[in-house]
Scaffold this active site. Sequence first.
Site, short mmCIF file in Angstrom:
data_model
loop_
_atom_site.label_atom_id
_atom_site.label_comp_id
_atom_site.label_asym_id
_atom_site.label_seq_id
_atom_site.Cartn_x
_atom_site.Cartn_y
_atom_site.Cartn_z
N ALA A 12 -53.11 -19.17 20.47
CA ALA A 12 -54.41 -19.44 19.87
C ALA A 12 -54.33 -20.38 18.68
O ALA A 12 -55.10 -20.25 17.73
CB ALA A 12 -55.09 -18.13 19.46
N TYR A 77 -43.41 -9.08 26.34
CA TYR A 77 -44.72 -8.43 26.51
C TYR A 77 -44.61 -6.91 26.52
O TYR A 77 -45.62 -6.22 26.45
CB TYR A 77 -45.35 -8.86 27.84
N GLY A 92 -49.93 -17.20 33.38
CA GLY A 92 -49.57 -18.41 34.12
C GLY A 92 -48.27 -18.21 34.89
O GLY A 92 -47.61 -17.16 34.74
N ASP A 214 -15.60 -32.36 -3.43
CA ASP A 214 -16.92 -31.76 -3.67
C ASP A 214 -17.23 -31.80 -5.17
O ASP A 214 -17.23 -30.77 -5.85
CB ASP A 214 -16.90 -30.32 -3.14
C1 SPV Z 1 -21.54 -25.45 -0.50
O1 SPV Z 1 -21.55 -25.07 0.69
O2 SPV Z 1 -21.34 -26.61 -0.82
C2 SPV Z 1 -21.81 -24.50 -1.56
C3 SPV Z 1 -21.44 -23.10 -1.37
O3 SPV Z 1 -22.27 -24.90 -2.60
S1 SPV Z 1 -19.86 -22.93 -2.03
O4 SPV Z 1 -18.97 -23.87 -1.41
O5 SPV Z 1 -19.44 -21.55 -1.79
O6 SPV Z 1 -19.94 -23.17 -3.48
MG MG Z 2 -22.05 -26.98 -2.89
#
Ligand code: SPV
Ligand code: MG
Length: 442
Positions: A12, A77, A92, A214
Amino acid sequence: MAQPTSFLSFTADSVTPAHLNLIDLAASFGNLTVAVMSDRALWGNRALPVLTLEERMNLTRHLRGVANVVVQNEWSYSHVLDTVKPHFFVHGSDWDSVNTAESVKMQLSSWGGHLEEVPFQSDLAWLEPSHRASKFLDSGGGGKPSPDSRRASLSRVLKFDRPVLAMEAHNPLSAMVAESVSFEQSLGDVVEKKFFDALWSSSLTDSTSRAFPDIEALSFDSRLANIREIFRVSSRPLIMDLDTGGEPEILSLRLSELESAGVSAGVIEDKVGLKKNSLLGNDVFQEQATALQFSKKIEYVKRYQKSREFMLVARVESLILDAGMDDALQRSHSYVSAGADAVMIHSRKRDPSEIYEFLDKFRHLDSSTPIVLVPTSYNSETATDLYKRGANLIIYANHMLRAAVPAMQKVAQQILLTDRGQEADESLLSIDGILGLIPGTN
Ligand code: SPV
Ligand code: MG
Protein backbone atom coordinates in the site's frame (compact mmCIF):
# COMPACT_ATOMS: atom_id res chain seq x y z
CA MET A 1 -25.10 -18.14 7.94
CA ALA A 2 -22.23 -15.70 8.63
CA GLN A 3 -20.97 -13.74 5.62
CA PRO A 4 -17.90 -15.29 3.97
CA THR A 5 -14.61 -13.45 4.57
CA SER A 6 -11.79 -12.72 2.18
CA PHE A 7 -8.24 -11.53 2.63
CA LEU A 8 -5.34 -9.99 0.77
CA SER A 9 -2.02 -8.49 1.76
CA PHE A 10 -0.04 -5.63 0.23
CA THR A 11 2.43 -2.82 0.81
CA ALA A 12 0.00 0.00 0.00
CA ASP A 13 2.82 2.42 -0.74
CA SER A 14 0.90 3.52 -3.78
CA VAL A 15 -2.26 2.05 -5.20
CA THR A 16 -1.99 0.88 -8.78
CA PRO A 17 -4.78 -0.32 -11.12
CA ALA A 18 -3.56 -3.85 -10.37
CA HIS A 19 -4.27 -3.35 -6.67
CA LEU A 20 -7.74 -1.95 -7.37
CA ASN A 21 -8.59 -4.96 -9.54
CA LEU A 22 -7.34 -7.28 -6.83
CA ILE A 23 -9.36 -5.49 -4.14
CA ASP A 24 -12.54 -5.56 -6.28
CA LEU A 25 -12.05 -9.25 -6.87
CA ALA A 26 -11.30 -10.05 -3.22
CA ALA A 27 -14.30 -7.99 -2.02
CA SER A 28 -16.57 -9.96 -4.36
CA PHE A 29 -15.73 -13.13 -2.35
CA GLY A 30 -16.78 -11.70 1.02
CA ASN A 31 -16.09 -9.23 3.79
CA LEU A 32 -12.55 -8.11 2.95
CA THR A 33 -9.65 -7.78 5.40
CA VAL A 34 -6.49 -6.24 3.97
CA ALA A 35 -3.13 -6.77 5.70
CA VAL A 36 -0.64 -3.95 5.24
CA MET A 37 2.98 -5.04 5.52
CA SER A 38 5.05 -3.27 8.17
CA ASP A 39 8.55 -1.94 7.45
CA ARG A 40 9.91 -4.93 9.33
CA ALA A 41 7.97 -7.40 7.15
CA LEU A 42 9.25 -5.75 3.98
CA TRP A 43 12.88 -5.11 4.96
CA GLY A 44 15.20 -7.51 3.14
CA ASN A 45 12.44 -8.53 0.72
CA ARG A 46 11.36 -5.22 -0.77
CA ALA A 47 12.66 -1.66 -0.64
CA LEU A 48 11.16 0.26 2.27
CA PRO A 49 8.02 2.15 1.30
CA VAL A 50 8.01 5.90 0.96
CA LEU A 51 4.94 6.22 3.20
CA THR A 52 4.91 5.23 6.86
CA LEU A 53 2.86 2.25 8.04
CA GLU A 54 0.24 4.54 9.58
CA GLU A 55 -0.11 6.48 6.30
CA ARG A 56 -0.39 3.27 4.31
CA MET A 57 -3.03 1.84 6.65
CA ASN A 58 -5.00 5.02 6.47
CA LEU A 59 -4.86 5.01 2.68
CA THR A 60 -6.05 1.40 2.61
CA ARG A 61 -8.98 2.10 4.96
CA HIS A 62 -10.28 4.60 2.43
CA LEU A 63 -10.36 2.15 -0.47
CA ARG A 64 -13.78 0.97 -1.63
CA GLY A 65 -14.45 -2.66 -0.73
CA VAL A 66 -12.04 -2.78 2.23
CA ALA A 67 -13.85 -3.69 5.46
CA ASN A 68 -10.89 -4.19 7.85
CA VAL A 69 -7.22 -3.29 7.85
CA VAL A 70 -4.64 -5.20 9.90
CA VAL A 71 -0.85 -5.04 10.16
CA GLN A 72 1.32 -7.85 8.83
CA ASN A 73 4.58 -7.90 10.78
CA GLU A 74 6.34 -10.75 9.01
CA TRP A 75 7.01 -11.44 5.36
CA SER A 76 5.48 -14.88 5.94
CA TYR A 77 1.67 -14.95 5.73
CA SER A 78 1.46 -17.71 8.29
CA HIS A 79 0.83 -15.63 11.40
CA VAL A 80 -1.60 -13.10 9.90
CA LEU A 81 -3.58 -15.85 8.16
CA ASP A 82 -3.91 -17.69 11.43
CA THR A 83 -5.29 -14.55 13.08
CA VAL A 84 -7.71 -13.62 10.30
CA LYS A 85 -8.69 -17.18 9.21
CA PRO A 86 -10.31 -16.01 5.95
CA HIS A 87 -12.52 -18.17 3.73
CA PHE A 88 -10.75 -16.79 0.64
CA PHE A 89 -7.17 -15.53 0.21
CA VAL A 90 -6.63 -13.63 -3.04
CA HIS A 91 -2.97 -13.65 -4.13
CA GLY A 92 -1.00 -13.15 -7.34
CA SER A 93 0.96 -15.99 -8.90
CA ASP A 94 4.25 -14.51 -7.62
CA TRP A 95 5.40 -16.70 -4.70
CA ASP A 96 8.82 -17.09 -3.08
CA SER A 97 10.71 -19.52 -0.87
CA VAL A 98 9.06 -18.33 2.37
CA ASN A 99 5.53 -17.99 1.02
CA THR A 100 4.63 -20.84 -1.33
CA ALA A 101 1.22 -21.59 -2.82
CA GLU A 102 1.42 -25.09 -1.27
CA SER A 103 2.11 -23.88 2.28
CA VAL A 104 -0.64 -21.27 2.07
CA LYS A 105 -3.17 -23.78 0.66
CA MET A 106 -2.36 -26.25 3.41
CA GLN A 107 -2.82 -23.65 6.12
CA LEU A 108 -6.12 -22.38 4.64
CA SER A 109 -7.47 -25.92 4.37
CA SER A 110 -7.22 -26.35 8.15
CA TRP A 111 -10.28 -24.06 8.52
CA GLY A 112 -11.84 -24.80 5.12
CA GLY A 113 -10.39 -21.70 3.39
CA HIS A 114 -9.40 -21.44 -0.29
CA LEU A 115 -6.62 -19.78 -2.24
CA GLU A 116 -7.77 -17.67 -5.21
CA GLU A 117 -4.68 -17.20 -7.32
CA VAL A 118 -4.70 -14.48 -9.98
CA PRO A 119 -2.04 -14.14 -12.69
CA PHE A 120 0.68 -11.72 -11.49
CA GLN A 121 0.43 -8.48 -13.49
CA SER A 122 4.09 -7.51 -13.59
CA ASP A 123 3.49 -4.53 -15.87
CA LEU A 124 1.03 -3.02 -13.40
CA ALA A 125 2.92 -4.01 -10.24
CA TRP A 126 5.85 -2.21 -11.86
CA LEU A 127 4.10 1.06 -11.13
CA GLU A 128 4.55 0.53 -7.40
CA PRO A 129 7.75 2.26 -6.19
CA SER A 130 8.86 -0.35 -3.65
CA HIS A 131 8.29 -3.18 -6.10
CA ARG A 132 10.13 -1.31 -8.83
CA ALA A 133 13.12 -0.73 -6.53
CA SER A 134 13.13 -4.41 -5.54
CA LYS A 135 13.13 -5.59 -9.14
CA PHE A 136 16.04 -3.32 -9.90
CA LEU A 137 17.88 -4.94 -7.03
CA ASP A 138 17.15 -8.39 -8.42
CA SER A 139 18.62 -7.38 -11.74
CA GLY A 140 21.93 -6.81 -10.00
CA GLY A 141 22.49 -3.20 -10.89
CA GLY A 142 20.89 -0.36 -12.72
CA GLY A 143 18.59 1.29 -10.21
CA LYS A 144 19.02 1.44 -6.47
CA PRO A 145 17.14 3.16 -3.68
CA SER A 146 17.20 6.93 -4.02
CA PRO A 147 19.73 8.67 -1.74
CA ASP A 148 16.81 9.92 0.38
CA SER A 149 15.26 6.53 0.85
CA ARG A 150 18.59 4.80 1.49
CA ARG A 151 19.65 7.44 4.01
CA ALA A 152 16.33 7.24 5.89
CA SER A 153 16.28 3.44 6.02
CA LEU A 154 18.79 3.09 8.89
CA SER A 155 16.75 5.10 11.38
CA ARG A 156 13.64 3.16 10.33
CA VAL A 157 15.34 -0.20 10.74
CA LEU A 158 16.60 0.87 14.17
CA LYS A 159 12.96 0.99 15.29
CA PHE A 160 12.56 -2.76 14.77
CA ASP A 161 12.43 -4.83 17.89
CA ARG A 162 15.75 -6.62 17.22
CA PRO A 163 19.48 -5.92 16.84
CA VAL A 164 20.50 -4.20 13.61
CA LEU A 165 23.54 -5.88 12.05
CA ALA A 166 26.15 -4.08 9.98
CA MET A 167 29.02 -5.67 8.06
CA GLU A 168 32.18 -3.92 6.94
CA ALA A 169 32.57 -3.32 3.20
CA HIS A 170 35.78 -1.91 1.79
CA ASN A 171 34.86 -2.15 -1.87
CA PRO A 172 31.82 -2.98 -4.04
CA LEU A 173 32.60 -6.70 -4.14
CA SER A 174 32.79 -7.05 -0.36
CA ALA A 175 29.50 -5.11 -0.14
CA MET A 176 27.89 -7.49 -2.62
CA VAL A 177 29.09 -10.50 -0.66
CA ALA A 178 27.89 -9.04 2.65
CA GLU A 179 24.51 -8.23 1.15
CA SER A 180 24.01 -11.57 -0.57
CA VAL A 181 24.48 -13.66 2.56
CA SER A 182 21.26 -14.65 4.33
CA PHE A 183 19.45 -17.56 5.85
CA GLU A 184 15.92 -18.37 6.83
CA GLN A 185 15.25 -19.23 10.43
CA SER A 186 12.04 -20.60 11.94
CA LEU A 187 10.75 -18.63 14.90
CA GLY A 188 7.81 -20.70 16.11
CA ASP A 189 5.43 -20.96 13.15
CA VAL A 190 7.02 -18.00 11.35
CA VAL A 191 10.00 -18.16 8.99
CA GLU A 192 12.20 -15.05 9.11
CA LYS A 193 15.10 -14.11 6.89
CA LYS A 194 18.33 -13.12 8.66
CA PHE A 195 20.80 -10.87 6.84
CA PHE A 196 23.08 -7.86 7.31
CA ASP A 197 20.91 -4.77 7.51
CA ALA A 198 23.63 -2.23 6.85
CA LEU A 199 27.22 -1.70 5.72
CA TRP A 200 30.11 -0.17 7.65
CA SER A 201 32.65 1.94 5.80
CA SER A 202 35.65 1.42 8.08
CA SER A 203 38.65 3.72 8.22
CA LEU A 204 40.78 0.69 9.10
CA THR A 205 39.75 -1.53 6.20
CA ASP A 206 39.42 1.30 3.66
CA SER A 207 42.95 2.38 4.55
CA THR A 208 44.38 -1.14 4.74
CA SER A 209 42.90 -2.22 1.43
CA ARG A 210 44.73 0.70 -0.16
CA ALA A 211 47.86 -0.02 1.89
CA PHE A 212 47.58 3.15 3.94
CA PRO A 213 47.97 3.18 7.71
CA ASP A 214 44.76 3.90 9.63
CA ILE A 215 45.79 7.46 10.56
CA GLU A 216 43.32 9.55 8.53
CA ALA A 217 45.82 9.48 5.65
CA LEU A 218 43.33 8.31 3.04
CA SER A 219 41.52 11.35 1.67
CA PHE A 220 37.84 11.98 2.33
CA ASP A 221 37.27 12.18 -1.44
CA SER A 222 38.75 8.74 -1.94
CA ARG A 223 36.60 7.29 0.84
CA LEU A 224 33.46 8.90 -0.54
CA ALA A 225 34.28 7.70 -4.07
CA ASN A 226 34.49 4.18 -2.66
CA ILE A 227 31.09 4.58 -0.99
CA ARG A 228 29.54 5.83 -4.22
CA GLU A 229 30.86 2.72 -5.97
CA ILE A 230 29.45 0.54 -3.20
CA PHE A 231 26.06 2.22 -3.66
CA ARG A 232 26.14 1.24 -7.32
CA VAL A 233 25.82 -2.42 -6.33
CA SER A 234 24.21 -2.34 -2.90
CA SER A 235 20.83 -1.29 -1.60
CA ARG A 236 21.76 -1.27 2.07
CA PRO A 237 22.12 1.79 4.31
CA LEU A 238 25.71 2.67 5.15
CA ILE A 239 27.39 3.99 8.28
CA MET A 240 30.65 5.83 7.68
CA ASP A 241 33.55 5.88 10.11
CA LEU A 242 34.78 9.49 9.98
CA ASP A 243 37.65 9.14 12.46
CA THR A 244 37.98 12.42 14.40
CA GLY A 245 35.98 14.29 11.78
CA GLY A 246 38.52 17.14 11.70
CA GLU A 247 37.60 20.80 12.20
CA PRO A 248 33.86 21.42 12.70
CA GLU A 249 33.61 23.82 9.74
CA ILE A 250 35.11 21.27 7.35
CA LEU A 251 33.25 18.37 8.94
CA SER A 252 29.89 20.01 8.37
CA LEU A 253 30.67 20.43 4.66
CA ARG A 254 31.65 16.78 4.48
CA LEU A 255 28.55 15.63 6.29
CA SER A 256 26.43 17.51 3.82
CA GLU A 257 28.15 15.63 0.97
CA LEU A 258 27.47 12.35 2.75
CA GLU A 259 23.83 13.26 3.24
CA SER A 260 23.42 14.03 -0.46
CA ALA A 261 25.09 10.77 -1.42
CA GLY A 262 22.62 8.80 0.73
CA VAL A 263 24.90 7.85 3.63
CA SER A 264 22.75 7.16 6.71
CA ALA A 265 25.14 7.90 9.53
CA GLY A 266 28.57 9.38 10.22
CA VAL A 267 30.58 8.36 13.27
CA ILE A 268 33.03 10.81 14.82
CA GLU A 269 35.33 9.84 17.68
CA ASP A 270 36.26 12.13 20.56
CA LYS A 271 39.99 12.26 19.85
CA VAL A 272 42.34 15.02 18.72
CA GLY A 273 45.72 15.09 17.01
CA LEU A 274 47.15 12.28 14.93
CA LYS A 275 44.51 9.59 14.98
CA LYS A 276 45.56 6.03 15.73
CA ASN A 277 43.39 2.93 15.60
CA SER A 278 41.39 2.45 18.81
CA LEU A 279 42.35 -1.19 19.18
CA LEU A 280 45.92 0.02 19.91
CA GLY A 281 44.60 1.78 23.01
CA ASN A 282 47.31 3.38 25.15
CA ASP A 283 50.03 1.25 23.52
CA VAL A 284 50.47 4.30 21.27
CA PHE A 285 49.96 8.00 21.96
CA GLN A 286 46.32 8.96 21.46
CA GLU A 287 44.67 12.01 22.94
CA GLN A 288 41.01 12.48 23.81
CA ALA A 289 39.31 15.80 23.11
CA THR A 290 37.79 17.48 26.14
CA ALA A 291 34.11 16.68 26.62
CA LEU A 292 33.27 20.36 26.08
CA GLN A 293 35.34 20.66 22.90
CA PHE A 294 33.69 17.56 21.40
CA SER A 295 30.17 18.57 22.49
CA LYS A 296 30.66 21.93 20.77
CA LYS A 297 31.72 20.14 17.60
CA ILE A 298 28.56 18.05 17.69
CA GLU A 299 26.39 21.11 18.30
CA TYR A 300 28.05 22.96 15.43
CA VAL A 301 27.62 20.27 12.80
CA LYS A 302 24.08 19.35 13.86
CA ARG A 303 23.06 22.95 13.26
CA TYR A 304 23.92 22.60 9.57
CA GLN A 305 22.39 19.19 8.95
CA LYS A 306 19.90 19.20 6.07
CA SER A 307 17.97 15.96 6.25
CA ARG A 308 15.91 14.79 9.19
CA GLU A 309 17.06 11.18 9.22
CA PHE A 310 20.84 11.47 8.92
CA MET A 311 22.42 10.23 12.15
CA LEU A 312 25.48 11.71 13.76
CA VAL A 313 27.03 9.07 15.98
CA ALA A 314 29.30 10.22 18.82
CA ARG A 315 32.01 7.67 19.48
CA VAL A 316 33.28 7.66 23.05
CA GLU A 317 36.89 6.56 23.46
CA SER A 318 37.09 6.70 27.27
CA LEU A 319 37.26 2.93 27.77
CA ILE A 320 39.83 2.59 24.98
CA LEU A 321 42.05 5.23 26.63
CA ASP A 322 41.50 4.00 30.22
CA ALA A 323 39.73 7.21 31.25
CA GLY A 324 37.18 5.22 33.25
CA MET A 325 33.51 4.32 33.25
CA ASP A 326 32.31 7.58 34.80
CA ASP A 327 34.09 9.56 32.12
CA ALA A 328 32.54 7.35 29.40
CA LEU A 329 29.06 7.83 30.82
CA GLN A 330 29.35 11.57 31.42
CA ARG A 331 30.66 12.15 27.94
CA SER A 332 27.96 9.97 26.38
CA HIS A 333 25.15 11.88 28.06
CA SER A 334 26.64 15.26 27.21
CA TYR A 335 27.17 14.28 23.56
CA VAL A 336 23.51 13.25 23.37
CA SER A 337 22.51 16.59 24.94
CA ALA A 338 24.66 18.33 22.32
CA GLY A 339 22.63 16.64 19.57
CA ALA A 340 24.26 13.28 18.85
CA ASP A 341 21.70 10.84 17.45
CA ALA A 342 23.47 7.75 18.78
CA VAL A 343 26.44 6.80 20.92
CA MET A 344 29.16 4.35 19.93
CA ILE A 345 30.99 2.96 22.92
CA HIS A 346 34.17 1.11 22.07
CA SER A 347 36.20 -1.37 24.09
CA ARG A 348 39.30 -3.38 23.29
CA LYS A 349 38.87 -5.89 26.09
CA ARG A 350 38.05 -9.51 25.36
CA ASP A 351 35.86 -9.57 28.43
CA PRO A 352 32.54 -7.79 27.73
CA SER A 353 31.94 -6.76 31.35
CA GLU A 354 32.90 -3.10 30.90
CA ILE A 355 30.53 -2.88 27.93
CA TYR A 356 27.76 -4.49 29.96
CA GLU A 357 28.39 -2.10 32.84
CA PHE A 358 28.23 0.82 30.42
CA LEU A 359 24.97 -0.43 28.88
CA ASP A 360 23.32 -0.93 32.27
CA LYS A 361 24.34 2.48 33.57
CA PHE A 362 23.67 4.40 30.36
CA ARG A 363 20.23 2.83 29.94
CA HIS A 364 19.39 3.77 33.52
CA LEU A 365 19.29 7.42 32.45
CA ASP A 366 18.59 7.15 28.73
CA SER A 367 16.29 4.45 27.41
CA SER A 368 15.96 5.66 23.84
CA THR A 369 19.24 6.87 22.27
CA PRO A 370 20.57 4.08 20.05
CA ILE A 371 23.83 2.50 21.21
CA VAL A 372 26.31 1.24 18.65
CA LEU A 373 28.84 -1.49 19.47
CA VAL A 374 31.86 -2.87 17.63
CA PRO A 375 32.44 -6.27 19.25
CA THR A 376 35.78 -7.04 17.58
CA SER A 377 37.54 -7.93 20.84
CA TYR A 378 34.65 -9.18 22.96
CA ASN A 379 33.52 -11.44 20.14
CA SER A 380 32.10 -14.20 22.33
CA GLU A 381 28.91 -12.18 22.77
CA THR A 382 26.04 -12.73 20.34
CA ALA A 383 24.30 -9.77 18.75
CA THR A 384 21.08 -11.01 20.38
CA ASP A 385 22.69 -10.90 23.84
CA LEU A 386 24.14 -7.43 23.24
CA TYR A 387 20.71 -6.24 22.10
CA LYS A 388 19.06 -7.69 25.21
CA ARG A 389 21.53 -5.72 27.32
CA GLY A 390 20.58 -2.46 25.61
CA ALA A 391 22.64 -2.14 22.40
CA ASN A 392 20.94 -1.47 19.07
CA LEU A 393 23.43 -1.52 16.22
CA ILE A 394 26.14 -4.16 16.11
CA ILE A 395 29.01 -3.57 13.67
CA TYR A 396 31.33 -6.32 12.42
CA ALA A 397 33.95 -3.74 11.59
CA ASN A 398 36.75 -5.48 9.71
CA HIS A 399 35.68 -9.05 9.04
CA MET A 400 35.46 -9.10 5.25
CA LEU A 401 39.01 -7.81 4.83
CA ARG A 402 40.41 -9.98 7.62
CA ALA A 403 38.78 -12.98 5.92
CA ALA A 404 40.33 -12.10 2.55
CA VAL A 405 43.98 -11.61 3.57
CA PRO A 406 44.70 -15.10 4.99
CA ALA A 407 42.83 -16.66 2.06
CA MET A 408 45.05 -14.78 -0.43
CA GLN A 409 48.22 -15.54 1.52
CA LYS A 410 47.42 -19.25 1.65
CA VAL A 411 46.82 -19.56 -2.09
CA ALA A 412 49.84 -17.48 -3.11
CA GLN A 413 52.07 -19.54 -0.80
CA GLN A 414 50.66 -22.82 -2.09
CA ILE A 415 51.29 -21.92 -5.72
CA LEU A 416 54.90 -21.09 -4.87
CA LEU A 417 55.36 -24.34 -2.97
CA THR A 418 53.79 -26.66 -5.55
CA ASP A 419 54.99 -24.74 -8.59
CA ARG A 420 51.48 -24.93 -10.11
CA GLY A 421 47.86 -23.94 -9.46
CA GLN A 422 46.18 -27.33 -9.09
CA GLU A 423 46.51 -27.73 -5.30
CA ALA A 424 45.22 -24.22 -4.67
CA ASP A 425 42.05 -24.95 -6.61
CA GLU A 426 40.11 -26.33 -3.67
CA SER A 427 40.50 -22.99 -1.85
CA LEU A 428 39.26 -21.02 -4.84
CA LEU A 429 35.99 -19.86 -6.26
CA SER A 430 35.46 -21.92 -9.42
CA ILE A 431 35.86 -20.30 -12.81
CA ASP A 432 32.09 -20.70 -13.30
CA GLY A 433 31.66 -19.10 -9.90
CA ILE A 434 33.65 -15.99 -10.75
CA LEU A 435 32.12 -15.72 -14.22
CA GLY A 436 28.66 -15.91 -12.66
CA LEU A 437 29.36 -13.54 -9.81
CA ILE A 438 28.74 -10.24 -11.56
CA PRO A 439 25.58 -10.08 -13.65
CA GLY A 440 26.31 -9.40 -17.30
CA THR A 441 29.70 -11.17 -17.38
CA ASN A 442 28.38 -14.24 -19.17
C1 SPV B 1 37.23 0.92 12.01
O1 SPV B 1 36.69 -0.12 11.58
O2 SPV B 1 37.98 1.60 11.33
C2 SPV B 1 36.97 1.35 13.37
C3 SPV B 1 36.67 0.35 14.39
O3 SPV B 1 37.09 2.52 13.63
S1 SPV B 1 38.17 -0.05 15.13
O4 SPV B 1 39.11 -0.49 14.13
O5 SPV B 1 37.89 -1.10 16.11
O6 SPV B 1 38.68 1.14 15.82
MG1 MG C 1 38.21 3.62 12.22
